[in-house]
Motif scaffolding. Sequence first.
Motif, PDB file in Angstrom:
ATOM      1  N   TYR A   8      52.987  51.995   8.463  1.00 52.87           N
ATOM      2  CA  TYR A   8      54.270  51.559   9.008  1.00 52.87           C
ATOM      3  C   TYR A   8      55.097  52.753   9.463  1.00 52.87           C
ATOM      4  CZ  TYR A   8      58.903  49.330   9.094  1.00 52.87           C
ATOM      5  OH  TYR A   8      60.140  48.882   9.466  1.00 52.87           O
ATOM      6  N   ASP A  23      54.097  54.031  12.719  1.00 57.90           N
ATOM      7  CA  ASP A  23      54.282  53.058  13.801  1.00 57.90           C
ATOM      8  C   ASP A  23      52.963  52.433  14.243  1.00 57.90           C
ATOM      9  OD1 ASP A  23      56.110  51.621  15.362  1.00 57.90           O
ATOM     10  OD2 ASP A  23      55.717  52.863  17.119  1.00 57.90           O
ATOM     11  N   LEU A  61      51.618  49.493  13.717  1.00 56.98           N
ATOM     12  CA  LEU A  61      52.042  48.225  13.152  1.00 56.98           C
ATOM     13  C   LEU A  61      50.889  47.236  12.987  1.00 56.98           C
ATOM     14  CD1 LEU A  61      55.444  47.796  15.023  1.00 56.98           C
ATOM     15  CD2 LEU A  61      54.960  48.928  12.836  1.00 56.98           C
ATOM     16  N   VAL A  96      57.350  44.718   9.427  1.00 62.85           N
ATOM     17  CA  VAL A  96      56.485  45.003  10.576  1.00 62.85           C
ATOM     18  C   VAL A  96      56.737  44.005  11.697  1.00 62.85           C
ATOM     19  CG1 VAL A  96      54.094  45.077  11.385  1.00 62.85           C
ATOM     20  CG2 VAL A  96      54.697  46.114   9.193  1.00 62.85           C
ATOM     21  N   LYS A 103      57.937  44.439  15.543  1.00 65.55           N
ATOM     22  CA  LYS A 103      57.117  43.955  16.661  1.00 65.55           C
ATOM     23  C   LYS A 103      57.852  42.938  17.523  1.00 65.55           C
ATOM     24  CE  LYS A 103      52.819  42.803  15.911  1.00 65.55           C
ATOM     25  NZ  LYS A 103      52.129  43.600  16.950  1.00 65.55           N
TER      26      LYS A 103
END
Length: 222
Positions: free
Chosen positions: A136, A139, A141, A167, A171
């Motif tokens: 996380y 990045d 994800l 997350v 997104k």
Amino acid sequence: MSDFLTDEEQAERLKKWWDANGVSLIVTLVLAVGAVIGWRYYQSWSEGRGEEASDAFLGYLEARAAGEPVADLLGTIDEEYDGTAYQVFALLYRASDEANEEEFEEALAHLEAAIDAADLPVLADLARLNAARVLYQLDRLDDCLAMLARIRSSGFEVAAAELSGDVLVAKGDPAGARDAYRAGIEAATEGGRVAPGLGILELKLASVPVEEGAEPDQEGSS
């Protein structure tokens, strides 16, 4: 909770909590606490076994705490006790130290090694949860969600659901995030208990915008 705070107040409380704790500090704390929990679990499970491996691991912990060189001790653990729980715990601590320096790629490498080395599902899942937190921060994800989906052991439901929600917020999937936070709240209150982290889950759920036509949540109203 949502009956007494406006949306703006809830968002401000969440922001203050996040700013006060710091992302890298949270990652490091989870890694370190997870290692201690894993050590205690294995110590009770295998008391009296592997005295030499235990001595090597405890020697590493003592040197680490004292700020002394640990490379030789880690080399011994990796070479002579490869695949043992002691190696897993050492890898968790090494990942913690790397995360504390915000060296997340190195932390991830240690956690992936811990997953491969773990012979107990609960230890592998402990490493997976921490690996997901590091992913996380990087990045990554989709990789984070994939790692969370591999966790099966009991006891990780609340943390995994919260991270999944974070997350999905990142997104741009508010509906999915709300579902994840709801799942975390359900797990945190299962059987009438109140697990740590319930309050922040409620705040996070309340901070996610409700899509037009969707029903508002009632989780925080009790």
